[in-house]
Enzyme design. Structure first.
Site, PDB file in Angstrom:
ATOM      1  N   GLU A 316       0.879  -1.183   0.000  1.00 59.67           N
ATOM      2  CA  GLU A 316       0.000   0.000   0.000  1.00 59.67           C
ATOM      3  C   GLU A 316       0.905   1.219   0.000  1.00 59.67           C
ATOM      4  O   GLU A 316       1.706   1.406   0.921  1.00 59.67           O
ATOM      5  CB  GLU A 316      -0.899  -0.012   1.230  1.00 59.67           C
ATOM      6  N   GLU A 721     -18.289 -41.192 -34.086  1.00 59.92           N
ATOM      7  CA  GLU A 721     -19.481 -40.353 -34.236  1.00 59.92           C
ATOM      8  C   GLU A 721     -20.441 -40.735 -33.116  1.00 59.92           C
ATOM      9  O   GLU A 721     -20.884 -41.870 -33.019  1.00 59.92           O
ATOM     10  CB  GLU A 721     -20.109 -40.594 -35.602  1.00 59.92           C
TER      11      GLU A 721
END
Length: 1326
Positions: A316, A721
Site C-alpha cells: 500500500e 461419431e
C-alpha cells in the site's frame, strides 16, 4: 489477445543449463547502449512527474519506450479488460523476445483497484528508470541482465478511467472493474474455491493464465489507501474480519520480503502512515499479516502463493488513493529504492536446474521440497527452479514422476545471493529384463467384480468457453495429485486449446506407461464429444482411489483429454442444430478435419493454428492410442479415410485388423451404435455392421486427423461419431453419458493390448530412443520413446517382432499376444563396431576393464546436463582468499605436499631472474610412478605478474582437489585417472612488483629483466639471437619433457577464452577442435559465454576467439605448446581488472570452479589408443595423422591421445616398414555411448584404437580394430623405424609460424645415425 512491440533481431547466445547471475557484476552491453543512445536522437522523451496517463497516453508511452529500447524492452498484452482495453505488460530484460533459462521471473502489478492510482504512475516511472539507466548504472544493469522483469502498470484500466484526481477515499468509483467486480476478491481462494463468473472478470482470468504460464518467482501487488506492506495469508478458514494471524508455511520469509520493501521506504518503515481516515492505525516495522489486518477472500497474493509457484506481497503506497498530480514526484522518490531492493530479493535462496541423468534433458514440473517447510514449488519448462529461502541450512529434495527422488542435505544458504543447487535424477528403468516374451498376468491383476458403485457426473449442461475454462481449472485445482491442466496452443481467436492430463504422475511421461488421448469438438457444432469429455474428467477424478477400474486406469495410463479443438466454432454454433454447418469450421472458415497433411492428396489450404498445435503436441508426446469424437451419426470410423483415387471405397491400412478390433471395443459397449442402423430417421441409408466402418468406404476425407496420426506418429486413432444430432438440447446430455461412458472407459483399456517393452543397450542397460519396432507381415513400424520404451498394438496371435537401431545388431523375438493384456517383450541390443572399411570385424565382443568402464561412466555423467554443476555443489570447501607473496605461495604448496603426501609431489622447474623458485605441483594417485596411459593436463598462471588472479585460482583449485580426494567419489576418480600439473606462477618476480587494485597498470607485467615472457618462447635455437629468460627456459623444458594432452593458462585484463595461435597465421589446422576446447571452458563459466566482457565495446561471440585476433604477437607460450609440445593450450582471461581487490577473489573462484573442472573432464575425451606389434611389444613413435594435418605420436607403452571436437574425423597411421592405413571415426549423435576398451586382439601387427570422441554434453566412445599389415621390405620387422621427414628450409620465424600446427615433436628422440644435427629440427616439417 497477445500483441508485441519493440521486437529486435539482436541475438545473444547462451547455454541451456548455465546461470546468468551474479548481481554484483556490471555487464554493460555496448550494443544495447548504442541502441538506447540512437533512440534518444530520434524520439526525445522526458518525464515531468506532473500528470496521470490515461489509457491512450499510457499505451503511447509504453509503445514509445518499447521502440526506443528494443534490445531490453518488449511490450505485450496478456488480455483485455471488460471494455476492451489492453492489459499491457512491459518485459525488461536482455533479449526480451526470447525465453531462456537461468533468469528468475519477477513481476509488479499496479492499479488493480482502478482508483488506487499511485502504483500505475510509479510503475511507469520504474520502467523508464530501468531502461534509461541500463548500461550506465551498475546496479540497474546487473538487475536487468540477471532478471526477467515484467511490469503491469494497470490491471484495471476501465476502473482508472472512472476514477477522479483528488478522490482520496474512492467516493467517485473506479475501484471495481466495468462489471463492478472487485478484482482482488475474484481469484480462486484456498478456502472458498471460485465464486466469480469468469466472464465478469476477464482481467482476473488473463492474469491467472499469465501466472500459470510464466511461473514467476517473486511479485509485488501495488495498492493505495495506507502505507504498509502486507503478506500472506490474506484470509483464513474462519474468515474472522480482523485480528486473526493467518500464517503461511513461508511466514518468516514473507516477513523478510515485506521488510525488504518497508525498510527502504522512509514513511512505511516508521509503521505510522498517519492517514487522515485513521490516524491512529499503526503497523510494526511497516508490515502486517494480511488476515490480521482484515480478511480478504479471493485475493491475488494468496493465489500466487498457493497456485502459482510465486511469492507475492501487497504494498500500500499512499494514504490518498488518487492524490493530486503534484504528489507524484514525491511518491516516486519515496518508493524508488524500495522497488529496486525488493526486486533484488528474487536472487536469494537456492536456484538451479533439474535434469534427466540419462538424456540430460531438463525436467519440468519437478517438485522442489524443503524439509520443514510445507510448501513446494515446481521447476519451469527448462528444468530451472528458484526457491527463495532465508539464510540457513536446509535438506532439499527433488521429486519427479518416473525418476528416483534425490535429497541433498546440509545445503548452505547465505545472505544476499542464491546458492546454486542442481539435481540430476535417474529415471526408473528396469535393466534386468531379458530377450524373452513374458506373461504379464502377475504384473497387473485383472479387475474383479465389485459391489462398489462409481460416482456419476452431476454437471450436465452445455459449457461455453468461459464455463469450460472454469470447469477445467476447478478440477485441476481440486485434484492436483492426478491432474495437470495445460494449453497446447491457441485458436484463431486466441482461445486456449486446453488439455487435461489425468494420471498418478500427470506431469511427466513415466517409463513403460502408455500415453492415451481423447480429442473432442473438432467441428465446433458437434458438441456431444465436448460434454462427454468434461463428464469423463469429472468421473475419473471423483472415482480415483475408490473405484478399482478408474484407479487402475489412472495409475497405469497417462490420459490426455482435449474437450475442444475448435473453441471458436463452438461459440457461434447453436443449441438444437441437427444437421447444420454453423460453427463447424474454425474462425478462418476452414474444416480442421480436412487440414492435416495427407498421404495421398496435396492439401493446399493454409495450415490452421489449431491444426499446427495438435501436430506439435503429437510430436512431443509418444501417444499410442487416440479417438477423435464427432457428431452427426453413430459409428466408429477407422483408417484409412481416403485413397489415392479419392473414391468412396475400402482403403485398407496395414493394421486393418487392429483398427477393427479397436473400433469394436467401443461400439460393443454402446448398444445403439452396435446395432449398425442408429439414425434411421435422418440417415436411412447409413448401415454399419457392428457399428464400425472404414473411413474411405463411408466417404472420402482427405486431410483428416486420424490418418495423419497413424501415418506420421506412433499413434493409432479412430473417429467416433457419437450422436445423430450435432448439437442436441442440454436435457439429452445425461442420456448420452449413460450410453457412452462404459465405451469411453473400455476404449482406454485397449491401450494395454498388444506388445510393449523396452529396447536397451546390452552394455550399460540404457534405453535406446528412436529404435524401430517392426512386425513381420505388417508394413507399419513404430519407434521407441525417449527412454527406449515402446507399445505396439496387435490383435491376438503369434508374431515375429524385431527391434533395430542405427549402430546396433537387430534382435528378433517371437511373441504371443493375448486378448486382454499386453505382452512384455524387451530387447537388449548389441552395438556394431566397424573397421576402416565399414565392415564388422569377426571375433569376440570387446570387453571393458572395470576401472575403464567406471571412468567412462563418470565422464558421461559429468558431461550430461547438470553433472558438473552437481559435482561443484557436492564438493564445497571452506575457502579463505587473499593474495600470497612468492614466499607464501611456496609455503602453501609445500603444505599441500605435507598434508596430502600420497597424491602430491612438488617439482622445481627452475628459478626466476631474482632466484625465486618456479614450482609445479603434480597431483595424481601415483605421483612418483610413470603412467603413460593417463592423460597429462597442465594448468599455468602468472606469466604476467600484474595478473595474479589466476595464481590464486590455481592454488585454491589444488587445495580443492586434494581436500576432496577420498571424500568425493568423482574427484577421487578424476585424480586417479589423470596426471594434473599446476604451475601457479611463471613470473614470481613480476608478481612481487605488481600492486593490488590496479586494474589497468602494467607494473609487474614483465619479469625482472623487463621482458614480457609471453613473447620469449621460441622453439628453434637457431632462430634466437639471445638466450631465453630463465623463466621461459624453465617452462620450455617442462613442456618438452612431459607429454601433455591439454594446457590451460590463466591471465587477466578481459573476460574471454583464446585458442591458438597468437602469431599471425592465415589458417589454423584443427581449428575446430581448438575452438571447441575454448568453448567448453566458456560455456561452463556463468558470464564468459555471453560474449560481452564489459571491458570494451567489443562483443566476442560465445566468449571465444582466436588469440591473434585479440592481440597478435610472436613467441607465446601457447604457440610453443602447440608447435613443439604437441599440446593444445587455451588462455583464460578471468576478468577485466588485472589485479582486483582481494575481496573479489571468492566471486571469481565461484565463476571459474566449474569451468576448471570441465577441463579435467574434457582431457579424457577425444581419440586415444595403443600401438603394439604381434608379440605385444609397444611401438613408440608411431605417427597418427588426424584429418590430414594434426599429428600425435605413440609414447611409452605405445599409447597416444588426441583431443577432438565432435564430428567425423579421418585417422591415418604412417610408419616405416608398415602399410599406411586409414580410418574414419564417426562421432555423430547416432553412434553415441559406445563402450571403451583397450583390449588387444590376437591379430598380426595390429593397431587397436579406442576412440572416445566427445560431444558437447555427451561422451562418445567408439571401438575400432585396425590391422596394420607388414609391408614387404627389408627394413626392421619388429621395431618401429622413424620415418625421415622431408626437409624444407624457411627463412625466419614468420615462415615457421605460417606452417600452423604441422609438427613432429619427437624428431630428436628418434634420429637416424645418418641424420646430421642440422637435420634435427624442432621446426614444423612434414
Amino acid at each position: 489477445m497477445l500483441q508485441f512491440f519493440g521486437k529486435t533481431s539482436f541475438k545473444r547466445r547462451g547455454s541451456l543449463f548455465v546461470f546468468l547471475l551474479p548481481l554484483v557484476v556490471f555487464l554493460g552491453d555496448a550494443r544495447l547502449q548504442r541502441t538506447r543512445r540512437a533512440g534518444q536522437s530520434t524520439e526525445e522523451m522526458s518525464e515531468t512527474y506532473d500528470k496521470y496517463f490515461n489509457y491512450i497516453e499510457l499505451t503511447e508511452r509504453l509503445q514509445q519506450l518499447a521502440r526506443r529500447y528494443p534490445a531490453i524492452a518488449n511490450l505485450s498484452s496478456i488480455g483485455q479488460s471488460v471494455e476492451g482495453r489492453e492489459l499491457w505488460v512491459m518485459r525488461v530484460t536482455v533479449d526480451p523476445d526470447k525465453d531462456a533459462p537461468g533468469k528468475p521471473k519477477f513481476k509488479y502489478v499496479g492499479n488493480m483497484h482502478g482508483d488506487e492510482t499511485v502504483s500505475r504512475q510509479v510503475l511507469v516511472y520504474l520502467v523508464e528508470y530501468l531502461l534509461a539507466r541500463y548500461g550506465e548504472d551498475p546496479r540497474v544493469t546487473a538487475l536487468v541482465n540477471s532478471t526477467d522483469i515484467y511490469i503491469m502498470p494497470s490491471m484495471n484500466p476501465d476502473g482508472f478511467e472512472k476514477s477522479r484526481e483528488g478522490d482520496c477515499a474512492g467516493d467517485h468509483g473506479g475501484r471495481n472493474n466495468a462489471r463492478d467486480k472487485d478484482l482482488n476478491r475474484s481469484f480462486p481462494d484456498q478456502y472458498d474455491g471460485t465464486s466469480t463468473d469468469a466472464e465478469a472478470v476477464p482481467e482476473v482470468m488473463a492474469v491467472i493464465r499469465w501466472i500459470q504460464e510464466k511461473k514467476f518467482v517473486l511479485s509485488g501487488n501495488l495498492h493505495g489507501g495506507t502505507v504498509v506492506a502486507s503478506y500472506p495469508f490474506d484470509d483464513s478458514a474462519k474468515h474472522q474480519r480482523q485480528g486473526f494471524y493467518s500464517q503461511s508455511a513461508d511466514d518468516a520469509l514473507f516477513r523478510y520480503l515485506a521488510l525488504a520493501y518497508s525498510q527502504k521506504h522512509p514513511v512505511m518503515k516508521t509503521g505510522k502512515p498517519n492517514c487522515p481516515e485513521d490516524s491512529s492505525e499503526t503497523f510494526e516495522d511497516g508490515i502486517t499479516n494480511g488476515a490480521q489486518w482484515y480478511d480478504v477472500p479471493g485475493g491475488m497474493q494468496d493465489y500466487n502463493y498457493i497456485y502459482g509457484n510465486c511469492l507475492e506481497i501487497t504494498m500500500e503506497l499512499s494514504c490518498c488513493k488518487h492524490p493530486p498530480t503534484n504528489e507524484l514526484r514525491k511518491e516516486w522518490d519515496l518508493n524508488r529504492e524500495s522497488l529496486l531492493a525488493y526486486m533484488e530479493k528474487v536472487h536469494i535462496g537456492v536456484q538451479g536446474f533439474v535434469t534427466d541423468a540419462v538424456s540430460g534433458a531438463p525436467l519440468s514440473d519437478v517438485s522442489i521440497v524443503v524439509a520443514g517447510i510445507r510448501h513446494n514449488l515446481t521447476t519451469a519448462k527448462y528444468g530451472d527452479y528458484y526457491r527463495l529461502l532465508l539464510p540457513g541450512t536446509y535438506n532439499i529434495t527433488a521429486v519427479a514422476a518416473g525418476h528416483l527422488s534425490k535429497t541433498i542435505r546440509n545445503v548452505q544458504v547465505i545472505e544476499g545471493e542464491a546458492t546454486k543447487l542442481n539435481f540430476t535424477l535417474a529415471p526408473l528403468v528396469d535393466k534386468t529384463t531379458i530377450n524373452v516374451s513374458l506373461d504379464t498376468t502377475s504384473i497387473r491383476p485383472p479387475i474383479l467384480p465389485s459391489l462398489h458403485k462409481p460416482i456419476q457426473p452431476q454437471e450436465f449442461r452445455h459449457h461455453n468457453y468461459a464455463d469450460m475454462d472454469l470447469f477445467l481449472r476447478k478440477y485441476s485445482s481440486k485434484f492436483p495429485s492426478i491432474t495437470h491442466l495445460h494449453s497446447i496452443g491457441r485458436s484463431v481467436e486466441n482461445r486456449e486449446l486446453y488439455v487435461m492430463v489425468i494420471s498418478d504422475n500427470p506431469n511427466v511421461h513415466e517409463h513403460g506407461e502408455p500415453e492415451f488421448k481423447y480429442v473432442g469438438n473438432m467441428h465446433g457444432n458437434e458438441v456431444v464429444g465436448r460434454e462427454l469429455l468434461l463428464n469423463l474428467i469429472e468421473y475419473l477424478c471423483l472415482n480415483y482411489g475408490t473405484d478399482p477400474e478408474v484407479t487402475e486406469l489412472v495409475n497405469n495410463t497417462r490420459i490426455h483429454i482435449m474437450p475442444s479443438m475448435n473453441p471458436d466454432g463452438y461459440e457461434v454454433a447453436r443449441e438444437g442444430d441437427v444437421q447444420g454447418y454453423k460453427g463447424r469450421n474454425n474462425s478462418n472458415n476452414f474444416d480442421l478435419n480436412r487440414n492435416f497433411p495427407d498421404q495421398f492428396v496435396d492439401i493446399t489450404e493454409p495450415r490452421q493454428p489449431e491444426t499446427t498445435a495438435v501436430m506439435n503436441w503429437l510430436k512431443m508426446v509418444p501417444f499410442v492410442l487416440s479417438a477423435n469424437l464427432h457428431g452427426g451419426s453413430l459409428v466408429v470410423n477407422y483408417p484409412f479415410d481416403d485413397d489415392a483415387d479419392g473414391n468412396n471405397r475400402y482403403s485398407k491400412s496395414p493394421d486393418d485388423a487392429v483398427f477393427q478390433q479397436l473400433s469394436r471395443a467401443y461400439s460393443q459397449e454402446n448398444p445403439l451404435m452396435h446395432n449398425g442402423h442408429p439414425c434411421k430417421e435422418l440417415y436411412s441409408a447409413d448401415v454399419f455392421q457392428d457399428g464400425i466402418t472404414n473411413g474411405a468406404q463411408w466417404y472420402s476425407v482427405p486431410g483428416g486427423m486420424q490418418d495423419w496420426n497413424y501415418v506420421n506418429t506412433n499413434c493409432f486413432e479412430v473417429t467416433i461419431e457419437l450422436s445423430c444430432v450435432k448439437y442436441p438440447m442440454a436435457g439429452k446430455l445425461p442420456q448420452y453419458w449413460e450410453q457412452n461412458y462404459r465405451a469411453l472407459l473400455q476404449f482406454i483399456h485397449q491401450v494395454h493390448t498388444g506388445v510393449k517393452g523396452t529396447v536397451s543397450d546390452i552394455g550399460d542397460g540404457s534405453g535406446i530412443p528412436n529404435a524401430t519396432i517392426s512386425v513381420e507381415g505388417i508394413k507399419h513400424n513404430i519407434t521407441t520413446a525417449h527412454g527406449g520404451d515402446y507399445w505396439r498394438l496387435l490383435v491376438p496371435g503369434t508374431y515375429s517382432v524385431t527391434a533395430s537401431a542405427h549402430g546396433y545388431k537387430p534382435v528378433t523375438i517371437l511373441a504371443t499376444v493375448s486378448k486382454d493384456r499386453a505382452e512384455i517383450v524387451d530387447f537388449r541390443l548389441t552395438r556394431l563396431y566397424q573397421d576402416g572399411n565399414g565392415k564388422t570385424p569377426s571375433g569376440p565382443y570387446p570387453t571393458q576393464n572395470p576401472s575403464e568402464k567406471e571412468l567412462q561412466s563418470l565422464i558421461k555423467e559429468l558431461s550430461l546436463g547438470q553433472g558438473l554443476a552437481q559435482l561443484v555443489s557436492s564438493s564445497a570447501t571452506d575457502s579463505s582468499f587473499r593474495y600470497r607473496s612468492s614466499r607464501d605461495l611456496s609455503a602453501f604448496l609445500k603444505g599441500l605436499t605435507l598434508n596430502f603426501p600420497k597424491i602430491t609431489i612438488l617439482h622445481s622447474l627452475g628459478q626466476s631472474v631474482e632466484f625465486r623458485t618456479i614450482h609445479a605441483l603434480e597431483i595424481s594417485n601415483k605421483p612418483t610412478e610413470a603412467e603413460p596411459s593417463e592423460p597429462n593436463i597442465r594448468f599455468v598462471a602468472g606469466i604476467h605478474g600484474n595478473a595474479p588472479v589466476g595464481t590464486e585460482m590455481l592454488l585454491e583449485f589444488a587445495a580443492f582437489l586434494c581436500i576432496n580426494y577420498g571424500k568425493n567419489p568423482a574427484i577421487t576418480k578424476l585424480i586417479n585417472s589423470t596426471r594434473i600439473f599446476i604451475v601457479p606462477s611463471v613470473n614470481p618476480d613480476g608478481r612481487e612488483q605488481a600492486v593490488e587494485k590496479q586494474c589497468t597498470s602494467a607494473q609487474g607485467k614483465n619479469n625482472a629483466n623487463g621482458k614480457d615472457l609471453d613473447t620469449d618462447f621460441f622453439g628453434n635455437a637457431s632462430q634466437r639471437v639471445v638466450e631465453p629468460q630463465p623463466e621461459t627456459k624453465s617452462m620450455m623444458n617442462f613442456i618438452m619433457n612431459n607429454k601433455f594432452t591439454l594446457s590451460v593458462a590463466l591471465d587477466g585484463g578481459s573476460l574471454v577464452v583464446t585458442y591458438p595461435y597468437d602469431k599471425p597465421v592465415q589458417t589454423v589446422e584443427n581449428e575446430g577442435t581448438l575452438k571447441y576446447l575454448a568453448s567448453v571452458y566458456a560455456n561452463n563459466h556463468p558470464k564468459m559465454h555471453l560474449g560481452d566482457s564489459g571491458c570494451s565495446n567489443n562483443v566476442v561471440p560465445d566468449g571465444v576467439m582466436r588469440a591473434a585476433e585479440r592481440q597478435s604477437h610472436m613467441g607465446s607460450m601457447k604457440d610453443f605448446s602447440m608447435d613443439f609440445g604437441n599440446c593444445p593450450e587455451i588462455t583464460v582471461y578471468t576478468g577485466c581488472c588485472f589485479f582486483p581487490p582481494a575481496d573479489q577473489l571468492s566471486t571469481l573462484w565461484a565463476e571459474n570452479k566449474k569451468a576448471l573442472l570441465s577441463m579435467l573432464v574434457e582431457v579424457h575425451k577425444g581419440v586415444r589408443g595403443v600401438v603394439r606389434d604381434k608379440k605385444g611389444k609397444p611401438i613408440v613413435g608411431a605417427i597418427i595423422v588426424i584429418n590430414g594435418g594434426m599429428r600425435v605420436y605413440s609414447t611409452e607403452g605405445g599409447y597416444f591421445h588426441a583431443l577432438l571436437a565432435p564430428g567425423s574425423h579421418n585417422i591415418e597411421a604412417v610408419a616405416d616398414g608398415y602399410q599406411q592405413k586409414h580410418l574414419k571415426v564417426h562421432t555423430s549423435f547416432l553412434l553415441f555411448e559406445f563402450d571403451a576398451d583397450n583390449t588387444i586382439f590376437g591379430l598380426e601387427r595390429e593397431f587397436v584404437v579406442a576412440s572416445a570422441a566427445s560431444m558437447t554434453a555427451l561422451v562418445v566412445t567408439a571401438f575400432i580394430i585396425w590391422c596394420v599389415c607388414a609391408a614387404k621390405s627389408g627394413r626392421q620387422k619388429d621395431g618401429f623405424h622413424r620415418l625421415r621427414q622431408h626437409r624444407e628450409d624457411y627463412d625466419d620465424e614468420i615462415r615457421l609460424a605460417s606452417m600452423g600446427s604441422k609438427k613432429s615433436l619427437l624428431a630428436n628422440e628418434f634420429q637416424d645415425e645418418s641424420e646430421s644435427e642440422e637435420e634435427t629440427l624442432y621446426a614444423n616439417k612434414i
